[in-house]
Design a protein around this motif. Structure first.
Motif, PDB file in Angstrom:
ATOM      1  N   GLY A   1      -2.428 -10.925  -7.611  1.00 14.08           N
ATOM      2  CA  GLY A   1      -2.139 -11.853  -6.455  1.00 14.08           C
ATOM      3  C   GLY A   1      -0.620 -11.799  -6.336  1.00 14.08           C
ATOM      4  N   ASP A   2      -0.254 -12.131  -5.157  1.00 17.73           N
ATOM      5  CA  ASP A   2       1.311 -12.050  -4.574  1.00 17.73           C
ATOM      6  C   ASP A   2       1.917 -11.078  -4.895  1.00 17.73           C
ATOM      7  N   VAL A   3       1.386  -9.895  -4.772  1.00 19.73           N
ATOM      8  CA  VAL A   3       1.993  -8.517  -5.328  1.00 19.73           C
ATOM      9  C   VAL A   3       2.776  -8.101  -4.257  1.00 19.73           C
ATOM     10  N   LYS A   4       4.152  -7.719  -4.659  1.00 16.66           N
ATOM     11  CA  LYS A   4       5.043  -7.218  -3.577  1.00 16.66           C
ATOM     12  C   LYS A   4       5.348  -5.731  -4.053  1.00 16.66           C
ATOM     13  N   PRO A   5       5.921  -4.925  -2.988  1.00 19.68           N
ATOM     14  CA  PRO A   5       6.248  -3.667  -3.035  1.00 19.68           C
ATOM     15  C   PRO A   5       6.712  -3.341  -4.581  1.00 19.68           C
ATOM     16  N   LYS A   6       7.589  -4.061  -4.940  1.00 22.38           N
ATOM     17  CA  LYS A   6       8.275  -3.772  -6.289  1.00 22.38           C
ATOM     18  C   LYS A   6       7.448  -3.795  -7.494  1.00 22.38           C
ATOM     19  N   ASP A   7       6.302  -4.211  -7.194  1.00 27.93           N
ATOM     20  CA  ASP A   7       5.326  -4.283  -8.396  1.00 27.93           C
ATOM     21  C   ASP A   7       4.348  -3.208  -8.574  1.00 27.93           C
ATOM     22  N   ALA A   8       4.690  -2.300  -7.286  1.00 27.85           N
ATOM     23  CA  ALA A   8       3.758  -1.034  -7.484  1.00 27.85           C
ATOM     24  C   ALA A   8       3.838  -0.363  -8.781  1.00 27.85           C
ATOM     25  N   ALA A   9       5.013  -0.003  -9.015  1.00 31.62           N
ATOM     26  CA  ALA A   9       5.474   0.622 -10.159  1.00 31.62           C
ATOM     27  C   ALA A   9       4.639   0.177 -11.529  1.00 31.62           C
ATOM     28  N   ASP A  10       4.836  -1.007 -11.675  1.00 31.54           N
ATOM     29  CA  ASP A  10       3.846  -1.586 -12.604  1.00 31.54           C
ATOM     30  C   ASP A  10       2.744  -1.402 -12.635  1.00 31.54           C
ATOM     31  N   ILE A  11       2.079  -1.882 -11.638  1.00 34.70           N
ATOM     32  CA  ILE A  11       0.527  -1.551 -11.377  1.00 34.70           C
ATOM     33  C   ILE A  11       0.086  -0.106 -11.814  1.00 34.70           C
ATOM     34  N   VAL A  12       0.802   0.990 -11.295  1.00 35.81           N
ATOM     35  CA  VAL A  12       0.570   2.141 -11.451  1.00 35.81           C
ATOM     36  C   VAL A  12       0.642   2.550 -12.777  1.00 35.81           C
TER      37      VAL A  12
ATOM     38  N   ALA B   1       0.839  -1.385  -0.027  1.00 30.14           N
ATOM     39  CA  ALA B   1      -0.182  -0.147  -0.044  1.00 30.14           C
ATOM     40  C   ALA B   1       0.948   1.091  -0.010  1.00 30.14           C
ATOM     41  N   ARG B   2       2.006   1.245   0.964  1.00 28.18           N
ATOM     42  CA  ARG B   2       2.909   2.362   1.036  1.00 28.18           C
ATOM     43  C   ARG B   2       3.424   2.620  -0.363  1.00 28.18           C
ATOM     44  N   ALA B   3       3.793   1.645  -1.325  1.00 28.50           N
ATOM     45  CA  ALA B   3       4.559   1.603  -2.496  1.00 28.50           C
ATOM     46  C   ALA B   3       3.652   2.287  -3.606  1.00 28.50           C
ATOM     47  N   LEU B   4       2.466   1.481  -3.451  1.00 27.51           N
ATOM     48  CA  LEU B   4       1.365   2.274  -4.508  1.00 27.51           C
ATOM     49  C   LEU B   4       1.317   3.512  -4.273  1.00 27.51           C
ATOM     50  N   LYS B   5       1.064   4.170  -2.991  1.00 26.47           N
ATOM     51  CA  LYS B   5       0.930   5.482  -2.834  1.00 26.47           C
ATOM     52  C   LYS B   5       2.014   6.380  -3.262  1.00 26.47           C
ATOM     53  N   THR B   6       3.373   5.759  -2.933  1.00 19.86           N
ATOM     54  CA  THR B   6       4.493   6.545  -3.581  1.00 19.86           C
ATOM     55  C   THR B   6       4.263   6.571  -4.869  1.00 19.86           C
ATOM     56  N   GLU B   7       4.123   5.472  -5.691  1.00 16.12           N
ATOM     57  CA  GLU B   7       4.298   5.452  -7.066  1.00 16.12           C
ATOM     58  C   GLU B   7       3.171   6.406  -7.724  1.00 16.12           C
ATOM     59  N   LEU B   8       2.110   6.517  -7.050  1.00 21.27           N
ATOM     60  CA  LEU B   8       0.880   7.294  -7.670  1.00 21.27           C
ATOM     61  C   LEU B   8       1.419   8.795  -7.664  1.00 21.27           C
ATOM     62  N   LYS B   9       2.146   9.143  -6.436  1.00 25.85           N
ATOM     63  CA  LYS B   9       2.581  10.504  -6.600  1.00 25.85           C
ATOM     64  C   LYS B   9       3.786  10.715  -7.357  1.00 25.85           C
ATOM     65  N   LYS B  10       4.869   9.910  -7.420  1.00 28.13           N
ATOM     66  CA  LYS B  10       5.931   9.927  -8.354  1.00 28.13           C
ATOM     67  C   LYS B  10       5.655  10.045  -9.820  1.00 28.13           C
ATOM     68  N   GLN B  11       4.586   9.132 -10.244  1.00 28.13           N
ATOM     69  CA  GLN B  11       4.203   8.989 -11.731  1.00 28.13           C
ATOM     70  C   GLN B  11       3.060  10.081 -12.026  1.00 28.13           C
TER      71      GLN B  11
END
Length: 104
Positions: free
Chosen positions: A75-86, A19-29
């Motif tokens: 499924g099986d989402v890790k923090p490193k996957d946040a950038a790709d999802i966003v 969740a933290r990584a997704l929030k960071t990527e949303l802002k970053k991107q």
């Protein structure tokens, strides 16, 4: 509004980290707000206790994530996957195939 619900019912803190990584990527991107169909949509990341996808979450090394209203499950989402999802899902409109779950 677009919601990304992240399960945080794991024994580790991976759901919170995702969740933290997704929030960071949303802002970053620059995708906290999206324009689709001529309308502005805010994007919100929300943790939740259980998405009933335990074999891809509690028993795996990552977290389950669902994108609403798209109805796309990861499924099986890790923090490193946040950038790709966003980037791929929210930015380009294409689900991240390697993380997709079959029918829930």
């Amino acid at each position: 509004m677009i919601h990304l619900f992240v399960c945080n019912a794991q024994k580790t803190e991976v759901g919170k980290d995702v969740a933290r990584a997704l929030k960071t990527e949303l802002k970053k991107q620059g995708l906290k707000s999206l324009f689709t169909g001529g309308q502005k949509h805010k994007t919100r990341v929300q943790t939740c206790s259980c998405l009933d996808q335990c074999k891809h979450c509690k028993k795996g090394s990552g977290a389950a994530v669902v994108v609403y209203p798209d109805g796309v499950w990861y499924g099986d989402v890790k923090p490193k996957d946040a950038a790709d999802i966003v980037r791929e899902h929210l930015g380009e409109g294409s689900p991240v195939k390697r993380l997709l779950l079959d029918e829930k």
